[in-house]
Design an enzyme around this catalytic site. Structure first.
Site, PDB file in Angstrom:
ATOM      1  N   ASP A  33      51.368  39.006  64.224  1.00 61.20           N
ATOM      2  CA  ASP A  33      52.539  39.474  63.295  1.00 61.20           C
ATOM      3  C   ASP A  33      53.760  39.073  63.867  1.00 61.20           C
ATOM      4  OD1 ASP A  33      54.172  40.804  61.288  1.00 61.20           O
ATOM      5  OD2 ASP A  33      52.569  41.622  60.706  1.00 61.20           O
ATOM      6  N   ASP A  60      53.904  33.554  64.742  1.00 58.38           N
ATOM      7  CA  ASP A  60      54.082  33.080  63.337  1.00 58.38           C
ATOM      8  C   ASP A  60      52.809  32.575  62.855  1.00 58.38           C
ATOM      9  OD1 ASP A  60      54.501  31.741  61.071  1.00 58.38           O
ATOM     10  OD2 ASP A  60      56.500  30.841  61.616  1.00 58.38           O
ATOM     11  N   SER A 126      44.390  38.159  45.057  1.00 57.29           N
ATOM     12  CA  SER A 126      45.064  38.923  44.111  1.00 57.29           C
ATOM     13  C   SER A 126      44.410  38.914  42.699  1.00 57.29           C
ATOM     14  CB  SER A 126      46.637  38.685  44.201  1.00 57.29           C
ATOM     15  OG  SER A 126      47.217  39.308  43.010  1.00 57.29           O
ATOM     16  N   TYR A 152      54.387  32.838  43.876  1.00 60.02           N
ATOM     17  CA  TYR A 152      53.488  33.694  44.466  1.00 60.02           C
ATOM     18  C   TYR A 152      52.194  33.684  44.097  1.00 60.02           C
ATOM     19  CZ  TYR A 152      51.161  37.913  45.574  1.00 60.02           C
ATOM     20  OH  TYR A 152      50.001  38.904  45.727  1.00 60.02           O
ATOM     21  N   LYS A 156      48.406  32.122  45.790  1.00 62.46           N
ATOM     22  CA  LYS A 156      46.936  32.857  45.781  1.00 62.46           C
ATOM     23  C   LYS A 156      45.917  32.033  45.133  1.00 62.46           C
ATOM     24  CE  LYS A 156      48.317  36.337  48.097  1.00 62.46           C
ATOM     25  NZ  LYS A 156      48.100  36.273  49.831  1.00 62.46           N
ATOM     26  N   TYR A 180      42.836  41.689  45.337  1.00 66.21           N
ATOM     27  CA  TYR A 180      43.597  43.176  45.142  1.00 66.21           C
ATOM     28  C   TYR A 180      43.936  43.404  44.066  1.00 66.21           C
ATOM     29  CZ  TYR A 180      43.812  42.430  50.266  1.00 66.21           C
ATOM     30  OH  TYR A 180      43.520  41.729  51.494  1.00 66.21           O
ATOM     31  N   PHE A 181      43.986  44.562  43.295  1.00 65.65           N
ATOM     32  CA  PHE A 181      44.762  45.165  42.349  1.00 65.65           C
ATOM     33  C   PHE A 181      45.947  45.646  42.703  1.00 65.65           C
ATOM     34  CE2 PHE A 181      42.243  43.805  38.516  1.00 65.65           C
ATOM     35  CZ  PHE A 181      41.232  43.087  38.931  1.00 65.65           C
ATOM     36  N   ASN A 202      57.925  47.064  43.841  1.00 70.63           N
ATOM     37  CA  ASN A 202      56.672  47.760  43.254  1.00 70.63           C
ATOM     38  C   ASN A 202      57.087  49.297  42.819  1.00 70.63           C
ATOM     39  OD1 ASN A 202      55.249  45.815  45.812  1.00 70.63           O
ATOM     40  ND2 ASN A 202      54.429  45.585  43.635  1.00 70.63           N
ATOM     41  N   VAL A 220      61.657  52.130  33.808  1.00 71.61           N
ATOM     42  CA  VAL A 220      60.451  51.786  33.173  1.00 71.61           C
ATOM     43  C   VAL A 220      60.674  50.674  32.461  1.00 71.61           C
ATOM     44  CG1 VAL A 220      58.598  52.765  31.939  1.00 71.61           C
ATOM     45  CG2 VAL A 220      59.619  54.401  33.488  1.00 71.61           C
ATOM     46  N   PHE A 221      59.880  49.605  33.188  1.00 71.16           N
ATOM     47  CA  PHE A 221      60.123  48.255  32.417  1.00 71.16           C
ATOM     48  C   PHE A 221      59.391  48.189  30.978  1.00 71.16           C
ATOM     49  CE2 PHE A 221      60.812  47.031  37.360  1.00 71.16           C
ATOM     50  CZ  PHE A 221      62.076  46.976  37.003  1.00 71.16           C
TER      51      PHE A 221
HETATM   52  C1  UD1 Z   1      52.044  42.071  40.765  1.00 68.17           C
HETATM   53  C2  UD1 Z   1      50.809  41.313  40.610  1.00 68.17           C
HETATM   54  C3  UD1 Z   1      49.890  41.741  42.033  1.00 68.17           C
HETATM   55  C4  UD1 Z   1      50.798  41.184  43.235  1.00 68.17           C
HETATM   56  C5  UD1 Z   1      52.119  42.383  43.196  1.00 68.17           C
HETATM   57  C6  UD1 Z   1      52.846  41.549  44.372  1.00 68.17           C
HETATM   58  C7  UD1 Z   1      49.785  41.429  38.518  1.00 68.17           C
HETATM   59  C8  UD1 Z   1      48.921  42.127  37.475  1.00 68.17           C
HETATM   60  N1  UD1 Z   1      49.975  42.107  39.696  1.00 68.17           N
HETATM   61  O1  UD1 Z   1      51.879  43.421  40.842  1.00 68.17           O
HETATM   62  O2  UD1 Z   1      48.839  40.846  41.884  1.00 68.17           O
HETATM   63  O3  UD1 Z   1      50.032  41.328  44.394  1.00 68.17           O
HETATM   64  O4  UD1 Z   1      52.839  41.902  41.914  1.00 68.17           O
HETATM   65  O5  UD1 Z   1      54.100  42.426  44.509  1.00 68.17           O
HETATM   66  O6  UD1 Z   1      50.191  40.239  38.260  1.00 68.17           O
HETATM   67  N2  UD1 Z   1      57.322  48.849  36.988  1.00 68.17           N
HETATM   68  C9  UD1 Z   1      58.303  49.526  36.408  1.00 68.17           C
HETATM   69  N3  UD1 Z   1      59.449  49.958  37.418  1.00 68.17           N
HETATM   70  C10 UD1 Z   1      59.643  49.323  38.465  1.00 68.17           C
HETATM   71  C11 UD1 Z   1      58.708  48.671  38.940  1.00 68.17           C
HETATM   72  C12 UD1 Z   1      57.445  48.605  38.538  1.00 68.17           C
HETATM   73  O7  UD1 Z   1      58.382  49.867  35.585  1.00 68.17           O
HETATM   74  O8  UD1 Z   1      60.874  49.626  39.101  1.00 68.17           O
HETATM   75  C13 UD1 Z   1      56.314  48.644  36.430  1.00 68.17           C
HETATM   76  C14 UD1 Z   1      55.939  47.018  36.334  1.00 68.17           C
HETATM   77  O9  UD1 Z   1      56.446  46.688  35.066  1.00 68.17           O
HETATM   78  C15 UD1 Z   1      54.554  47.093  36.185  1.00 68.17           C
HETATM   79  C16 UD1 Z   1      53.857  48.287  37.179  1.00 68.17           C
HETATM   80  O10 UD1 Z   1      55.001  48.996  36.987  1.00 68.17           O
HETATM   81  O11 UD1 Z   1      54.054  47.434  34.908  1.00 68.17           O
HETATM   82  C17 UD1 Z   1      53.435  47.875  38.469  1.00 68.17           C
HETATM   83  O12 UD1 Z   1      54.361  46.975  39.051  1.00 68.17           O
HETATM   84  P1  UD1 Z   1      54.414  46.589  40.482  1.00 68.17           P
HETATM   85  O13 UD1 Z   1      54.238  47.419  41.548  1.00 68.17           O
HETATM   86  O14 UD1 Z   1      55.386  45.574  40.694  1.00 68.17           O
HETATM   87  O15 UD1 Z   1      53.143  45.752  40.509  1.00 68.17           O
HETATM   88  P2  UD1 Z   1      52.622  44.336  39.768  1.00 68.17           P
HETATM   89  O16 UD1 Z   1      53.552  43.517  38.897  1.00 68.17           O
HETATM   90  O17 UD1 Z   1      51.362  45.062  38.682  1.00 68.17           O
END
Ligand code: UD1
Length: 340
Positions: A33, A60, A126, A152, A156, A180-181, A202, A220-221
């Site tokens: 790393d 790296d 992913s 990104y 993958k 991964y989910f 995330n 909440v998006f």
């Molecule tokens: C996405 C990809 C995943 C990837 C990851 C990298 C998909 C299904 N998933 O994850 O493969 O590894 O990005 O980061 O393509 N949300 C909110 N408010 C926030 C943040 C998130 O509402 O401030 C919601 C998002 O709209 C989504 C859920 O939370 O519905 C999860 O979002 P996030 O944690 O960013 O992961 P993914 O977008 O699912």
């Protein structure tokens, strides 16, 4: 005799938890790393959990000469390749950095695996390779892949393609893509966890940072999606379950007599909505989480969760921990960070 496993990105979020899971099963991790996207505090956490310092090389993965020296130094039984950039939004702004780092790193590792005949290889893929599922929201490894929405995602998708072509040229090697989910949570000790750099992208880190006061409120998006409560649905998998999936994958590969390439979904098999996460967080912590409903985020998949049957049948692995466990552990980790 030591069973050395090279863990690239082993100081990162999933990598560090996998180092712990590997040790529990008698493997010795050799972490590579360069800490560009990891926090050195993880080393203290690993020392606390393992009872000793992990083996670490600050390198790296694009440094081919440095990696070659490492392959000369250790007779690796396997490689788990995590080291990569992972922010969807950032990848749109910096596509070349994403392609250079994620693809060149992978190519370097594969070339060395072939040169040194390291038999077992696990790649961090992913569920993004499935895109927006057409029809059923539960995807299996046989669900056709779709072109991704972001650079990104393409790294993958292309990474899996590179591995497929590599497999044809090196058929004796045993290769596995773990799809991964959504990884969430932290080690139960709260000594290692996710270190978002800057504002978290995330969901769960944003939730815990809001609850502790680092962020003013969660957005909440979107709540107008065609789902049970209008918010998006994902399959949230505890990071320790995910870590253990890597050990199960390596053990499976090690037991195979001939070369192969497989892809396996790593999820729980169940979907949880954004609003369900918010409600569960409030229920578990007893706190009120300030949040607003905002517009949809560009490129978001509406709903996806894993068919996790292959992981169970092939690897003998399944998720043990619940979303409640993950929320508790993520919250304990956020509180631990506040003490540092
Ligand atoms: C996405 C990809 C995943 C990837 C990851 C990298 C998909 C299904 N998933 O994850 O493969 O590894 O990005 O980061 O393509 N949300 C909110 N408010 C926030 C943040 C998130 O509402 O401030 C919601 C998002 O709209 C989504 C859920 O939370 O519905 C999860 O979002 P996030 O944690 O960013 O992961 P993914 O977008 O699912």
């Amino acid at each position: 005799m030591n069973k050395f496993i090279l863990v690239t990105g082993g100081a990162g979020y999933i990598g560090s938890h996998t180092v712990v899971a590997l040790e529990q099963q008698g493997f010795t991790s050799v972490i590579v790393d360069d800490f560009r996207n990891a926090n050195p505090i993880v080393l203290e956490g690993l020392r606390h959990i393992l009872g000793h310092d992990p083996i670490l090389h600050r390198l790296d993965v694009c440094d081919q000469a440095g990696l070659t020296e490492l392959f000369e130094q250790y007779a690796f039984e396997g490689v788990i390749h995590f080291a990569a950039y992972k922010a969807v939004g950032e990848s749109v702004d910096k596509p070349l950095a994403y392609y250079r780092n994620n693809l060149l790193g992978l190519i370097n590792i594969l070339a060395l695996i072939a040169q040194f005949q390291v038999p077992n290889f696990v790649f961090s893929s992913s569920c993004t390779v499935y895109g927006e599922p057409v029809g059923a929201k539960e995807v299996s490894e046989l669900t056709p892949k779709q072109l991704p929405e972001s650079p990104y995602g393409y790294t993958k998708w292309m990474g899996e393609q590179i591995i497929a072509d590599f497999h044809k040229s090196s058929p004796a090697l045993k290769l596995m893509n773990l799809r991964y989910f959504n990884p969430v949570g932290a080690h139960q000790s709260a000594r290692i966890g996710e270190f978002p750099i800057g504002k978290p992208n995330n969901l769960l880190p944003f939730v815990t940072q809001t609850a502790i006061g680092k962020q003013a409120q969660l957005t909440v998006f979107g709540n107008d999606y065609p789902t049970r409560d209008g918010s998006c649905i994902r399959d949230y998998i505890h990071v320790m379950d995910l870590a253990e999936a890597h050990v199960a994958a390596l053990s499976f590969l090690a037991n195979q007599k001939s070369g192969l390439l497989e892809a396996v979904n790593i999820g729980t098999g169940a979907g949880t909505s954004v609003l369900e996460i918010v409600n569960a967080f409030e229920r578990i912590t007893g706190l009120t989480l300030p949040y607003v409903i905002g517009p949809r985020r560009a490129g978001d998949v509406i709903e996806i969760y894993a068919n996790a049957t292959k992981g169970k049948e092939m690897l003998g692995w399944k998720a043990r921990l619940s979303i409640e466990d993950a929320i508790k552990d993520a919250w304990a980790w956020e509180n631990h960070l506040a003490t540092l």
